[in-house]
Design a protein around this motif. Structure first.
Motif, PDB file in Angstrom:
ATOM      1  N   ASN A  42       2.646 -18.977  21.589  1.00  0.00           N
ATOM      2  CA  ASN A  42       2.976 -18.677  22.982  1.00  0.00           C
ATOM      3  C   ASN A  42       1.992 -17.646  23.523  1.00  0.00           C
ATOM      4  N   ASP A  43       0.810 -18.176  23.928  1.00  0.00           N
ATOM      5  CA  ASP A  43      -0.201 -17.339  24.583  1.00  0.00           C
ATOM      6  C   ASP A  43      -0.052 -17.613  26.076  1.00  0.00           C
ATOM      7  N   ASP A  44      -0.551 -18.766  26.497  1.00  0.00           N
ATOM      8  CA  ASP A  44      -0.308 -19.196  27.874  1.00  0.00           C
ATOM      9  C   ASP A  44       1.076 -19.857  27.928  1.00  0.00           C
ATOM     10  N   LEU A  45       1.966 -19.306  28.749  1.00  0.00           N
ATOM     11  CA  LEU A  45       3.367 -19.761  28.767  1.00  0.00           C
ATOM     12  C   LEU A  45       3.483 -21.243  29.128  1.00  0.00           C
ATOM     13  N   ASP A  46       2.738 -21.688  30.131  1.00  0.00           N
ATOM     14  CA  ASP A  46       2.848 -23.096  30.559  1.00  0.00           C
ATOM     15  C   ASP A  46       2.418 -24.037  29.446  1.00  0.00           C
ATOM     16  N   LEU A  92      19.212 -24.345  18.746  1.00  0.00           N
ATOM     17  CA  LEU A  92      19.562 -23.003  18.266  1.00  0.00           C
ATOM     18  C   LEU A  92      18.333 -22.124  18.424  1.00  0.00           C
ATOM     19  N   GLU A  93      18.525 -20.931  18.994  1.00  0.00           N
ATOM     20  CA  GLU A  93      17.428 -19.961  19.074  1.00  0.00           C
ATOM     21  C   GLU A  93      17.823 -18.820  18.150  1.00  0.00           C
ATOM     22  N   ILE A  94      17.271 -18.803  16.948  1.00  0.00           N
ATOM     23  CA  ILE A  94      17.765 -17.881  15.913  1.00  0.00           C
ATOM     24  C   ILE A  94      16.609 -17.315  15.094  1.00  0.00           C
ATOM     25  N   GLY A 125      11.175 -17.318  15.778  1.00  0.00           N
ATOM     26  CA  GLY A 125       9.926 -16.586  16.000  1.00  0.00           C
ATOM     27  C   GLY A 125      10.289 -15.124  16.167  1.00  0.00           C
ATOM     28  N   PRO A 126       9.321 -14.247  16.038  1.00  0.00           N
ATOM     29  CA  PRO A 126       9.639 -12.823  16.093  1.00  0.00           C
ATOM     30  C   PRO A 126      10.224 -12.411  17.438  1.00  0.00           C
ATOM     31  N   SER A 127      11.028 -11.376  17.397  1.00  0.00           N
ATOM     32  CA  SER A 127      11.619 -10.833  18.621  1.00  0.00           C
ATOM     33  C   SER A 127      10.509 -10.452  19.591  1.00  0.00           C
ATOM     34  N   GLY A 128      10.643 -10.916  20.830  1.00  0.00           N
ATOM     35  CA  GLY A 128       9.679 -10.584  21.868  1.00  0.00           C
ATOM     36  C   GLY A 128       8.567 -11.600  22.036  1.00  0.00           C
ATOM     37  N   VAL A 129       8.559 -12.648  21.199  1.00  0.00           N
ATOM     38  CA  VAL A 129       7.471 -13.634  21.282  1.00  0.00           C
ATOM     39  C   VAL A 129       7.611 -14.510  22.532  1.00  0.00           C
ATOM     40  N   GLY A 130       8.841 -14.580  23.061  1.00  0.00           N
ATOM     41  CA  GLY A 130       9.040 -15.390  24.272  1.00  0.00           C
ATOM     42  C   GLY A 130       9.947 -16.595  24.066  1.00  0.00           C
ATOM     43  N   LYS A 131      10.736 -16.600  23.016  1.00  0.00           N
ATOM     44  CA  LYS A 131      11.642 -17.745  22.751  1.00  0.00           C
ATOM     45  C   LYS A 131      12.613 -17.933  23.924  1.00  0.00           C
ATOM     46  N   GLY A 132      13.239 -16.836  24.331  1.00  0.00           N
ATOM     47  CA  GLY A 132      14.232 -16.929  25.407  1.00  0.00           C
ATOM     48  C   GLY A 132      13.596 -17.406  26.707  1.00  0.00           C
ATOM     49  N   THR A 133      12.390 -16.944  26.972  1.00  0.00           N
ATOM     50  CA  THR A 133      11.671 -17.351  28.185  1.00  0.00           C
ATOM     51  C   THR A 133      11.390 -18.851  28.141  1.00  0.00           C
ATOM     52  N   LEU A 134      10.925 -19.320  26.994  1.00  0.00           N
ATOM     53  CA  LEU A 134      10.630 -20.754  26.841  1.00  0.00           C
ATOM     54  C   LEU A 134      11.910 -21.591  26.959  1.00  0.00           C
ATOM     55  N   GLU A 137       3.870  -6.547  20.511  1.00  0.00           N
ATOM     56  CA  GLU A 137       4.353  -5.182  20.781  1.00  0.00           C
ATOM     57  C   GLU A 137       4.346  -4.904  22.286  1.00  0.00           C
ATOM     58  N   ARG A 138       3.272  -5.343  22.938  1.00  0.00           N
ATOM     59  CA  ARG A 138       3.193  -5.137  24.394  1.00  0.00           C
ATOM     60  C   ARG A 138       4.379  -5.825  25.085  1.00  0.00           C
ATOM     61  N   ARG A 139       4.700  -7.056  24.650  1.00  0.00           N
ATOM     62  CA  ARG A 139       5.801  -7.793  25.295  1.00  0.00           C
ATOM     63  C   ARG A 139       7.147  -7.122  25.034  1.00  0.00           C
ATOM     64  N   ARG A 149       7.700  -4.004  24.485  1.00  0.00           N
ATOM     65  CA  ARG A 149       7.784  -2.763  25.259  1.00  0.00           C
ATOM     66  C   ARG A 149       7.921  -3.065  26.748  1.00  0.00           C
ATOM     67  N   SER A 150       7.182  -4.061  27.222  1.00  0.00           N
ATOM     68  CA  SER A 150       7.234  -4.323  28.673  1.00  0.00           C
ATOM     69  C   SER A 150       8.573  -4.939  29.064  1.00  0.00           C
ATOM     70  N   ARG A 151       9.264  -5.584  28.113  1.00  0.00           N
ATOM     71  CA  ARG A 151      10.600  -6.113  28.412  1.00  0.00           C
ATOM     72  C   ARG A 151      11.545  -4.969  28.782  1.00  0.00           C
ATOM     73  N   GLY A 152      11.307  -3.810  28.134  1.00  0.00           N
ATOM     74  CA  GLY A 152      12.043  -2.609  28.513  1.00  0.00           C
ATOM     75  C   GLY A 152      13.534  -2.671  28.250  1.00  0.00           C
ATOM     76  N   PRO A 176      25.771  -5.426  24.628  1.00  0.00           N
ATOM     77  CA  PRO A 176      25.124  -6.192  25.711  1.00  0.00           C
ATOM     78  C   PRO A 176      24.012  -5.387  26.373  1.00  0.00           C
ATOM     79  N   ARG A 177      22.928  -6.084  26.720  1.00  0.00           N
ATOM     80  CA  ARG A 177      21.879  -5.449  27.538  1.00  0.00           C
ATOM     81  C   ARG A 177      22.305  -5.571  29.003  1.00  0.00           C
ATOM     82  N   ASP A 178      21.602  -4.816  29.864  1.00  0.00           N
ATOM     83  CA  ASP A 178      21.882  -4.922  31.309  1.00  0.00           C
ATOM     84  C   ASP A 178      21.799  -6.375  31.731  1.00  0.00           C
TER      85      ASP A 178
HETATM   86  N1  LIG Z   1       3.373 -16.379  27.337  1.00  0.00           N
HETATM   87  C1  LIG Z   1       3.750 -15.154  27.714  1.00  0.00           C
HETATM   88  N2  LIG Z   1       2.829 -14.299  28.198  1.00  0.00           N
HETATM   89  C2  LIG Z   1       3.178 -13.030  28.571  1.00  0.00           C
HETATM   90  N3  LIG Z   1       4.446 -12.533  28.510  1.00  0.00           N
HETATM   91  C3  LIG Z   1       5.393 -13.351  28.037  1.00  0.00           C
HETATM   92  C4  LIG Z   1       5.100 -14.694  27.624  1.00  0.00           C
HETATM   93  N4  LIG Z   1       6.257 -15.261  27.198  1.00  0.00           N
HETATM   94  C5  LIG Z   1       7.208 -14.332  27.340  1.00  0.00           C
HETATM   95  N5  LIG Z   1       6.709 -13.186  27.847  1.00  0.00           N
HETATM   96  C6  LIG Z   1       7.421 -11.929  28.126  1.00  0.00           C
HETATM   97  O1  LIG Z   1       7.666 -11.304  26.855  1.00  0.00           O
HETATM   98  C7  LIG Z   1       8.909 -10.600  26.869  1.00  0.00           C
HETATM   99  C8  LIG Z   1       9.765 -11.074  25.715  1.00  0.00           C
HETATM  100  O2  LIG Z   1      10.158 -12.415  25.969  1.00  0.00           O
HETATM  101  P1  LIG Z   1      11.577 -12.957  25.499  1.00  0.00           P
HETATM  102  O3  LIG Z   1      12.657 -12.005  25.855  1.00  0.00           O
HETATM  103  O4  LIG Z   1      11.683 -14.352  26.005  1.00  0.00           O
HETATM  104  O5  LIG Z   1      11.368 -12.944  23.903  1.00  0.00           O
HETATM  105  P2  LIG Z   1      12.332 -13.463  22.730  1.00  0.00           P
HETATM  106  O6  LIG Z   1      11.465 -14.102  21.721  1.00  0.00           O
HETATM  107  O7  LIG Z   1      13.428 -14.287  23.317  1.00  0.00           O
HETATM  108  O8  LIG Z   1      12.925 -12.105  22.181  1.00  0.00           O
HETATM  109  P3  LIG Z   1      14.292 -11.887  21.344  1.00  0.00           P
HETATM  110  O9  LIG Z   1      14.167 -12.700  20.107  1.00  0.00           O
HETATM  111  O10 LIG Z   1      14.307 -10.413  21.089  1.00  0.00           O
HETATM  112  O11 LIG Z   1      15.436 -12.320  22.208  1.00  0.00           O
HETATM  113  C9  LIG Z   1       9.531 -10.846  28.256  1.00  0.00           C
HETATM  114  O12 LIG Z   1       9.280  -9.725  29.079  1.00  0.00           O
HETATM  115  C10 LIG Z   1       8.802 -12.087  28.759  1.00  0.00           C
HETATM  116  O13 LIG Z   1       8.738 -12.127  30.166  1.00  0.00           O
END
Ligand SMILES: Nc1ncnc2c1ncn2[C@@H]1O[C@H](COP(=O)(O)OP(=O)(O)OP(=O)(O)O)[C@@H](O)[C@H]1O
Ligand SMILES: Nc1nc2c(ncn2[C@@H]2O[C@H](COP(=O)(O)O)[C@@H](O)[C@H]2O)c(=O)[nH]1
Length: 193
Positions: free
Chosen positions: A167-171, A99-101, A11-20, A130-132, A134-137, A42-44
């Motif tokens: 990945n809208d509602d994380l749960d 694999l998360e790729i 999935g695209p970078s920032g979509v939340g794969k790592g969080t899931l 985009e918001r995610r 950027r907010s990841r910082g 490496p990131r912080d």
């Molecule tokens: N369902 C969600 N609702 C709101 N924010 C979310 C949700 N899931 C993840 N996030 C937030 O979005 C940001 C990006 O998430 P994450 O780092 O997991 O993305 P990723 O897909 O793993 O990115 P990458 O591919 O670049 O590693 C994080 O700040 C995370 O807390």
């Protein structure tokens, strides 16, 4: 012969794969998450050997040329690849491997392991993506722009995958992903073709 199961999460970078994936692993500690090699800095807080194997471009290319990577791709200016040996060993032991790729790597895995379950994670919208990001910082502005440009192409390929999770509602996304990965119909992997 291998009889584990292989899941590819893309999935695209920032979509939340790592969080899931982090939440999934807390609930399923036996799930083996591949540790990729990358030429990215490496990131912080990222730890070598845990989050990634951080290597130089020369080291990465040597691994690729030696056939040590199951797949690899260039993404937003850096190389990323999956070390082959740990995956082959764990599948042979009957383990569940994740694999998360990114997209190009997922396409390569489809050729190598056609039985792998491939799941695409979608954002609710590109604005929210985009918001995610950027907010990841964690990324510089230029890197964010590259990732967003690539995101448009990646999202257009979501239908290539066996399953899509928004990945809208994380749960809710976690429950959906868990149901997909841990349903009794997951197909054992027979081996590299
Ligand atoms: N369902 C969600 N609702 C709101 N924010 C979310 C949700 N899931 C993840 N996030 C937030 O979005 C940001 C990006 O998430 P994450 O780092 O997991 O993305 P990723 O897909 O793993 O990115 P990458 O591919 O670049 O590693 C994080 O700040 C995370 O807390
Ligand atoms: N093809 C591969 N892609 C990978 C691998 N490891 C991670 N990734 C993907 O790269 C991007 C960027 O990751 P980031 O950590 O710099 O944000 C992201 O989509 C990852 O899923 C790999 O081994 N092969």
């Amino acid at each position: 012969m291998a009889n584990g199961t292989l899941t590819v999460l893309t999935g695209p970078s920032g979509v939340g794969k790592g969080t899931l994936v982090k939440l999934l692993r807390e609930r399923h500690p036996d799930l083996y998450l591949s540790v990729s090699a990358t030429t990215r800095s490496p990131r912080d807080g990222e730890v070598d050997g845990q989050d990634y194997f951080f290597v130089s471009r020369d080291q990465f290319m040597a691994m690729a040329e030696a056939g040590d990577l199951l797949e690899w791709a260039e993404f937003a200016g850096n190389c990323y690849g999956t070390p082959r040996q740990p995956i082959v060993e764990r599948l042979a032991r009957g383990e569940q491997v994740l694999l998360e790729i990114e997209l190009e790597g997922a396409r390569q895995v489809k050729t190598t392991f056609p039985e792998a379950l491939r799941v695409f994670v979608l954002p609710p919208s590109l604005d929210e993506l985009e918001r995610r990001l950027r907010s990841r910082g964690q990324d510089a502005e230029a890197a964010i722009e590259r990732r967003l440009a690539r995101a448009r192409e990646e999202v257009a390929a979501a239908d290539e995958f066996d399953q899509q999770v928004v990945n809208d509602d994380l749960d809710k996304a976690l429950i959906q992903l868990e149901a997909i990965m841990f349903s009794p119909i997951a197909t054992p992997v027979a081996g590299e073709s």
